[in-house]
Enzyme design. Sequence first.
Site, mmCIF file in Angstrom:
data_model
loop_
_atom_site.group_PDB
_atom_site.id
_atom_site.type_symbol
_atom_site.label_atom_id
_atom_site.label_comp_id
_atom_site.label_asym_id
_atom_site.label_seq_id
_atom_site.Cartn_x
_atom_site.Cartn_y
_atom_site.Cartn_z
ATOM 1 C CG ASP A 1 -5.955 -0.650 80.369
ATOM 2 O OD1 ASP A 1 -4.818 -0.312 80.750
ATOM 3 O OD2 ASP A 1 -6.553 -1.672 80.756
ATOM 4 C CG LEU B 1 -3.911 -11.837 43.356
ATOM 5 C CD1 LEU B 1 -4.888 -12.508 44.312
ATOM 6 C CD2 LEU B 1 -3.566 -12.781 42.216
ATOM 7 C CD GLU C 1 -6.168 -20.787 47.185
ATOM 8 O OE1 GLU C 1 -6.035 -22.012 47.203
ATOM 9 O OE2 GLU C 1 -5.252 -19.987 47.443
ATOM 10 C CE LYS D 1 -7.334 -10.061 47.216
ATOM 11 N NZ LYS D 1 -6.663 -9.638 48.389
ATOM 12 C CG ASP E 1 -8.734 -8.126 54.249
ATOM 13 O OD1 ASP E 1 -7.688 -7.765 53.676
ATOM 14 O OD2 ASP E 1 -9.646 -7.349 54.570
ATOM 15 N NE ARG F 1 2.686 -7.742 47.407
ATOM 16 C CZ ARG F 1 2.704 -6.566 46.809
ATOM 17 N NH1 ARG F 1 2.873 -5.476 47.530
ATOM 18 N NH2 ARG F 1 2.563 -6.469 45.505
ATOM 19 C CE1 TYR G 1 -0.729 -15.927 48.692
ATOM 20 C CE2 TYR G 1 -2.216 -16.053 50.557
ATOM 21 C CZ TYR G 1 -1.309 -15.344 49.793
ATOM 22 O OH TYR G 1 -0.989 -14.073 50.129
ATOM 23 C CE LYS H 1 -10.201 -7.343 46.052
ATOM 24 N NZ LYS H 1 -10.166 -6.017 46.597
ATOM 25 C CB CYS I 1 -7.012 26.740 39.347
ATOM 26 S SG CYS I 1 -5.982 25.939 40.585
ATOM 27 C CB CYS J 1 -2.943 29.170 40.653
ATOM 28 S SG CYS J 1 -3.552 28.417 39.124
ATOM 29 C CB CYS K 1 -5.558 24.168 37.053
ATOM 30 S SG CYS K 1 -4.392 25.503 37.276
ATOM 31 C CB CYS L 1 -0.985 25.871 39.265
ATOM 32 S SG CYS L 1 -2.156 25.206 40.473
HETATM 33 S S1 IVH Z 1 -2.295 -16.113 45.233
HETATM 34 C C1 IVH Z 1 -0.202 -12.685 43.339
HETATM 35 N N1 IVH Z 1 -4.166 -16.721 46.894
HETATM 36 O O1 IVH Z 1 -3.976 -11.082 47.852
HETATM 37 C C2 IVH Z 1 0.508 -13.930 43.609
HETATM 38 N N2 IVH Z 1 -3.202 -14.554 47.068
HETATM 39 O O2 IVH Z 1 -4.366 -8.626 46.328
HETATM 40 C C3 IVH Z 1 -0.368 -15.069 43.942
HETATM 41 N N3 IVH Z 1 -4.119 -13.196 48.887
HETATM 42 O O3 IVH Z 1 -0.626 -10.237 47.451
HETATM 43 C C4 IVH Z 1 -1.191 -14.803 45.106
HETATM 44 N N4 IVH Z 1 -5.533 -14.688 49.618
HETATM 45 O O4 IVH Z 1 -1.338 -11.409 49.616
HETATM 46 C C5 IVH Z 1 -3.312 -15.770 46.507
HETATM 47 N N5 IVH Z 1 -5.825 -17.450 48.335
HETATM 48 C C6 IVH Z 1 -4.971 -16.494 47.942
HETATM 49 C C7 IVH Z 1 -4.889 -15.239 48.573
HETATM 50 C C8 IVH Z 1 -3.993 -14.289 48.101
HETATM 51 C C9 IVH Z 1 -5.046 -13.478 49.788
HETATM 52 C C10 IVH Z 1 -3.423 -11.910 48.813
HETATM 53 C C11 IVH Z 1 -1.963 -11.942 48.494
HETATM 54 C C12 IVH Z 1 -1.767 -10.996 47.342
HETATM 55 C C13 IVH Z 1 -2.991 -10.178 47.453
HETATM 56 C C14 IVH Z 1 -3.371 -9.547 46.149
#
Ligand code: IVH
Length: 697
Positions: free
Chosen positions: A45, A95, A128, A130, A132, A151, A239, A327, A421, A424, A439, A445
């Site tokens: 490993d 989003l 709610e 977001k 990751d 997706r 969601y 964000k 540039c 070129c 350029c 170029c």
């Molecule tokens: S609602 C866009 N809710 O963020 C359609 N999305 O950057 C409605 N994501 O593609 C999405 N947490 O994969 C929604 N609580 C949440 C989320 C969420 C993560 C993701 C989702 C989307 C991406 C956009």
Amino acid sequence: MASLRDVAPTSLLPLEAAEELKALAQEIAEHDRRYYQQDAPAVSDAEYDALRRRNEAIEALFPHLARPDSPSKRIGAAPATGFAKVRHARPMLSLANAFSPEDVADFIDRIRRFLGLADDEPVVLVAEPKIDGLSVSLRYEGGRLVQGATRGDGEEGENVTANLQTLADIPRQLPAGVPDILEVRGEVYIARADFAEMNRRQEAEGGKVFANPRNAAAGSLRQLDPAVTARRPLRFFAYAWGEVSAPLGRTIWELRGKLRAWGFTVSEPARLCPSLDDTLAFHVDLESRRAEVPYDMDGVVYKVDRLDWLERLGQVSRSPRWAIAHKFPAEKAETVVRAIEVQVGRTGVLTPVAELEPITVGGVVVARATLHNEDYIAERDIRVGDHVIVQRAGDVIPQVLAVVPGKRPAEAPPYAFPRACPICRSAAVREDGMAARRCTGGLVCPAQAVERLKHFVSRDAFDIEGLGDKHIEAFWQDGLLRSPADLFRLHRHGDAIRGREGWGDKSADNLLGAIEKRRVIALPRFLFALGIPQIGQASAKLLARHYGSLALLRQAMAEAQEPDSEARKALQAIDGIGPSMAADLLAFFAEPHNGTLLDDLAGLLSVEDYVAPAAADSPVAGKTVVFTGTLATLTRDEAKARAEALGAKVAGSLSKRTDYLVAGPGAGSKLKKAVELGVTVLTEEEWLALAAGPLEA
Ligand code: IVH
């Protein structure tokens, strides 16, 4: 003779680095095969991990040498092609982002304006986390899970049903009473504690160690063997939804309750926020509790709670108007600028990039960061040798924020931005009022030519699989690929490709096959692929919708070169094409080389005429309409969005080509002009009746 393997990554020359990356890709692939498919690892490993780390370190130092088949891009053993493709019944959107309270306030204002809400009408939002991870769509028919897909590009993903079925929080059977067709969407992720435990186990068993929970989730889901996925601690939050055969209720909040009752987990903590202050308070609170929440979040998502409003708001480009991601602040770190390199883009723009002492920012190694443009460097007085603060936010390109005062080496001179540039040597000039230096080499170029080719084959353009940046550069060098049209003549050089280093019969055939598939292409993609300055996907689509075919567009652009022509007026009247975009379009079509290219391409492939989606049977499809005066039931934005959804073209001003003027009370000069031009004038009710016509049939 000492092997390259003994040379520290920082001491490698570019050619050696390329050679080493190739060797590492081959070796790691072989170890993966032995480990995953033959269950017979040949190295420990620790040795395996050392190979991967070396690969990553070299890539961080020489990002432009990263190979398309790099182990760092192949998370897990499964190749990206191992799954069947699935077309989403409804596209999976992304989003838009908000970075400040002002952005959130603007978002709410836009909703108010779009819906034409009274000042005292609250816009209730659901907030709610977001999460990751990676988004997936689950399709239930008659309550039974029949398909699960990633997706992908939003239109088409991969069929990973068998893998998703192994997740404990994805029900295979829903209770009676759910809509017959129901697509539930959500995020697959790994909680932080599970991630740490999983990496410990992987390490002990000699498996791969993942960089972060997101990569681990993606790698674990895209395993060809579902038994491997089943052993990974994947979780799922619901969601959103895709196609549904029956209404889901009145609000998202209510829907969250239903999803829970059906056996799904919804993201927590969530809150109903009746005002801007509530949403912002939730954001502040959640950010302060980031460490307590057991999974990685990169912000808060706000969604309009009322489903009827959400329906009316619809989407713009690829994001819904009814939701936004607020964000959390980006992660920052301090490092040293080793050099400043200047890159040349496809339109000739020179972009300075800082080469940095590699540093980990939020779990990712950063070795390069953008410096944006000449003024950005001058304003911050960024010099080679400076200590700087770099910032990384999600998938955004890392950037240099500022110089750390007091740490500059005594001999560091101010940075002098090149006036020519770097590729070129043509003069690089700055037009009045423009931030970018460009350029002037245009078609001569090589950097621009190569970047144009990369753009031409990219995912949202011709989407040619198997033709990475490095291949394009190599083919260009050898003269196999100089113009986009050469792509469709590559099959004549099949043998030359097969004989090249790194290519075999199979990869060459795959590439030529992928090119053949694109001999028929949709007009919006084609226009986007041309790389006309300022013409992105949205404007390419707008042009396709307005002109319908490549031939008509070319004819109109030729006519529009004349300043007083009807064609010029029609172009300027397109809502969404501003004066500077119009100028770039006209310049592109006026350039004889571009005409030759278009003729050349026309002989090699066929560009499909634009058919407006879902609008074929609407009587307003293809018609040009102008709105004026006050509308009673719709706001201007909403009227425009609805008309476009039905395939109509919305213009800002009248011309002979206008089909309808929809005039509300207060209509003035436009109404008069419409009468003069003989354009049909409709009241708002007449327009609504016309637009709604066949839908009620
Ligand atoms: S609602 C866009 N809710 O963020 C359609 N999305 O950057 C409605 N994501 O593609 C999405 N947490 O994969 C929604 N609580 C949440 C989320 C969420 C993560 C993701 C989702 C989307 C991406 C956009």
